[in-house]
Design a protein around this motif. Sequence first.
Motif, PDB file in Angstrom:
ATOM      1  N   UNK A  10       0.830  -1.204   0.000  1.00  0.00           N
ATOM      2  CA  UNK A  10       0.000   0.000   0.000  1.00  0.00           C
ATOM      3  C   UNK A  10       0.869   1.261   0.000  1.00  0.00           C
ATOM      4  N   UNK A  11       1.961   1.241   0.762  1.00  0.00           N
ATOM      5  CA  UNK A  11       2.905   2.374   0.780  1.00  0.00           C
ATOM      6  C   UNK A  11       3.464   2.605  -0.622  1.00  0.00           C
ATOM      7  N   UNK A  12       3.950   1.545  -1.250  1.00  0.00           N
ATOM      8  CA  UNK A  12       4.555   1.663  -2.581  1.00  0.00           C
ATOM      9  C   UNK A  12       3.576   2.230  -3.600  1.00  0.00           C
ATOM     10  N   UNK A  13       2.309   1.846  -3.506  1.00  0.00           N
ATOM     11  CA  UNK A  13       1.305   2.251  -4.490  1.00  0.00           C
ATOM     12  C   UNK A  13       1.025   3.750  -4.491  1.00  0.00           C
ATOM     13  N   UNK A  14       1.490   4.460  -3.483  1.00  0.00           N
ATOM     14  CA  UNK A  14       1.262   5.913  -3.413  1.00  0.00           C
ATOM     15  C   UNK A  14       2.195   6.706  -4.323  1.00  0.00           C
ATOM     16  N   UNK A  15       3.147   6.039  -4.955  1.00  0.00           N
ATOM     17  CA  UNK A  15       4.161   6.729  -5.742  1.00  0.00           C
ATOM     18  C   UNK A  15       4.070   6.348  -7.212  1.00  0.00           C
ATOM     19  N   UNK A  16       4.710   7.161  -8.051  1.00  0.00           N
ATOM     20  CA  UNK A  16       4.678   6.878  -9.486  1.00  0.00           C
ATOM     21  C   UNK A  16       5.488   5.621  -9.806  1.00  0.00           C
ATOM     22  N   UNK A  17       5.330   5.144 -11.028  1.00  0.00           N
ATOM     23  CA  UNK A  17       5.921   3.863 -11.431  1.00  0.00           C
ATOM     24  C   UNK A  17       7.442   3.813 -11.258  1.00  0.00           C
ATOM     25  N   UNK A  18       8.133   4.891 -11.574  1.00  0.00           N
ATOM     26  CA  UNK A  18       9.606   4.897 -11.462  1.00  0.00           C
ATOM     27  C   UNK A  18      10.039   4.744 -10.001  1.00  0.00           C
TER      28      UNK A  18
END
Length: 118
Positions: free
Chosen positions: A13-21
Amino acid sequence: MNKSHLQYKSIDEYHQCFDAAIQKKLQELRMAIQKAAPQATESISYGMPAFKLKKPLAYYAVNKNHIGFYPTPNPIIHFAKELASYKTSKGSVQFPLDQPLPLSLITEMVLFRTKEIL
Protein backbone atom coordinates in the motif's frame (compact mmCIF):
# COMPACT_ATOMS: atom_id res chain seq x y z
CA MET A 1 6.65 13.84 -1.01
CA ASN A 2 7.20 12.35 2.45
CA LYS A 3 3.90 10.71 3.25
CA SER A 4 4.88 9.29 6.63
CA HIS A 5 1.92 11.05 8.24
CA LEU A 6 -0.46 8.76 6.34
CA GLN A 7 -1.57 5.42 7.75
CA TYR A 8 -0.62 2.41 5.65
CA LYS A 9 -1.66 -1.19 6.24
CA SER A 10 1.16 -2.77 4.24
CA ILE A 11 4.35 -2.09 2.35
CA ASP A 12 2.49 -2.73 -0.90
CA GLU A 13 0.00 0.00 0.00
CA TYR A 14 2.91 2.37 0.78
CA HIS A 15 4.55 1.66 -2.58
CA GLN A 16 1.31 2.25 -4.49
CA CYS A 17 1.26 5.91 -3.41
CA PHE A 18 4.16 6.73 -5.74
CA ASP A 19 4.68 6.88 -9.49
CA ALA A 20 5.92 3.86 -11.43
CA ALA A 21 9.61 4.90 -11.46
CA ILE A 22 9.70 5.32 -7.69
CA GLN A 23 7.71 2.12 -7.16
CA LYS A 24 10.37 0.26 -9.16
CA LYS A 25 13.14 1.63 -6.92
CA LEU A 26 11.17 0.80 -3.78
CA GLN A 27 10.59 -2.76 -4.98
CA GLU A 28 14.32 -3.15 -5.75
CA LEU A 29 15.14 -1.91 -2.25
CA ARG A 30 12.56 -4.21 -0.67
CA MET A 31 13.90 -7.20 -2.60
CA ALA A 32 17.49 -6.42 -1.61
CA ILE A 33 16.47 -6.36 2.06
CA GLN A 34 14.44 -9.57 1.70
CA LYS A 35 17.31 -11.33 -0.09
CA ALA A 36 19.81 -10.35 2.62
CA ALA A 37 17.45 -11.13 5.50
CA PRO A 38 14.78 -13.59 4.34
CA GLN A 39 13.81 -14.33 7.94
CA ALA A 40 12.92 -10.68 8.64
CA THR A 41 9.29 -9.69 9.06
CA GLU A 42 7.77 -6.78 7.18
CA SER A 43 5.54 -4.14 8.67
CA ILE A 44 4.78 -0.46 8.67
CA SER A 45 6.37 1.42 11.55
CA TYR A 46 6.58 5.19 12.02
CA GLY A 47 4.56 5.44 8.79
CA MET A 48 7.19 3.75 6.63
CA PRO A 49 8.19 0.26 5.48
CA ALA A 50 10.02 -1.57 8.26
CA PHE A 51 11.88 -4.85 8.56
CA LYS A 52 12.45 -6.52 11.91
CA LEU A 53 14.50 -9.44 13.06
CA LYS A 54 13.94 -9.60 16.82
CA LYS A 55 14.95 -5.91 16.72
CA PRO A 56 14.62 -3.20 14.07
CA LEU A 57 16.63 -4.18 11.01
CA ALA A 58 15.94 -1.36 8.54
CA TYR A 59 13.35 1.16 7.44
CA TYR A 60 12.97 3.27 4.32
CA ALA A 61 10.89 6.22 3.17
CA VAL A 62 10.44 8.34 0.07
CA ASN A 63 11.16 12.03 0.45
CA LYS A 64 11.06 14.87 -2.08
CA ASN A 65 14.46 14.19 -3.68
CA HIS A 66 15.66 10.97 -2.10
CA ILE A 67 14.85 7.64 -0.54
CA GLY A 68 15.86 7.63 3.10
CA PHE A 69 17.31 4.30 4.21
CA TYR A 70 17.49 3.75 7.97
CA PRO A 71 19.54 0.66 8.91
CA THR A 72 20.33 1.97 12.44
CA PRO A 73 23.64 3.68 13.35
CA ASN A 74 26.20 0.85 13.30
CA PRO A 75 25.93 -0.02 9.58
CA ILE A 76 26.29 3.69 8.76
CA ILE A 77 29.49 3.83 10.82
CA HIS A 78 30.83 0.53 9.47
CA PHE A 79 30.25 1.46 5.82
CA ALA A 80 31.21 5.14 6.13
CA LYS A 81 33.82 4.94 3.37
CA GLU A 82 31.37 3.31 0.93
CA LEU A 83 28.71 5.88 1.85
CA ALA A 84 31.00 8.90 1.44
CA SER A 85 29.24 10.08 -1.72
CA TYR A 86 25.83 10.12 -0.01
CA LYS A 87 24.37 12.36 2.64
CA THR A 88 24.27 10.47 5.93
CA SER A 89 23.37 11.07 9.54
CA LYS A 90 23.60 8.99 12.69
CA GLY A 91 21.34 6.17 11.47
CA SER A 92 20.38 7.06 7.92
CA VAL A 93 21.56 7.55 4.38
CA GLN A 94 19.89 9.45 1.53
CA PHE A 95 19.83 7.83 -1.89
CA PRO A 96 18.95 10.48 -4.54
CA LEU A 97 15.89 9.63 -6.62
CA ASP A 98 17.73 10.54 -9.83
CA GLN A 99 20.46 7.92 -9.29
CA PRO A 100 20.36 4.11 -9.27
CA LEU A 101 20.18 2.50 -5.84
CA PRO A 102 23.48 0.91 -4.69
CA LEU A 103 21.79 -2.47 -4.21
CA SER A 104 24.95 -4.44 -3.44
CA LEU A 105 25.90 -1.92 -0.74
CA ILE A 106 22.37 -2.02 0.69
CA THR A 107 22.60 -5.82 0.77
CA GLU A 108 25.94 -5.67 2.59
CA MET A 109 24.54 -3.21 5.13
CA VAL A 110 21.51 -5.43 5.82
CA LEU A 111 23.75 -8.51 6.17
CA PHE A 112 25.93 -6.57 8.62
CA ARG A 113 22.89 -5.51 10.64
CA THR A 114 21.50 -9.06 10.56
CA LYS A 115 24.75 -10.47 11.98
CA GLU A 116 24.75 -7.73 14.60
CA ILE A 117 21.24 -8.68 15.74
CA LEU A 118 21.76 -12.44 15.71
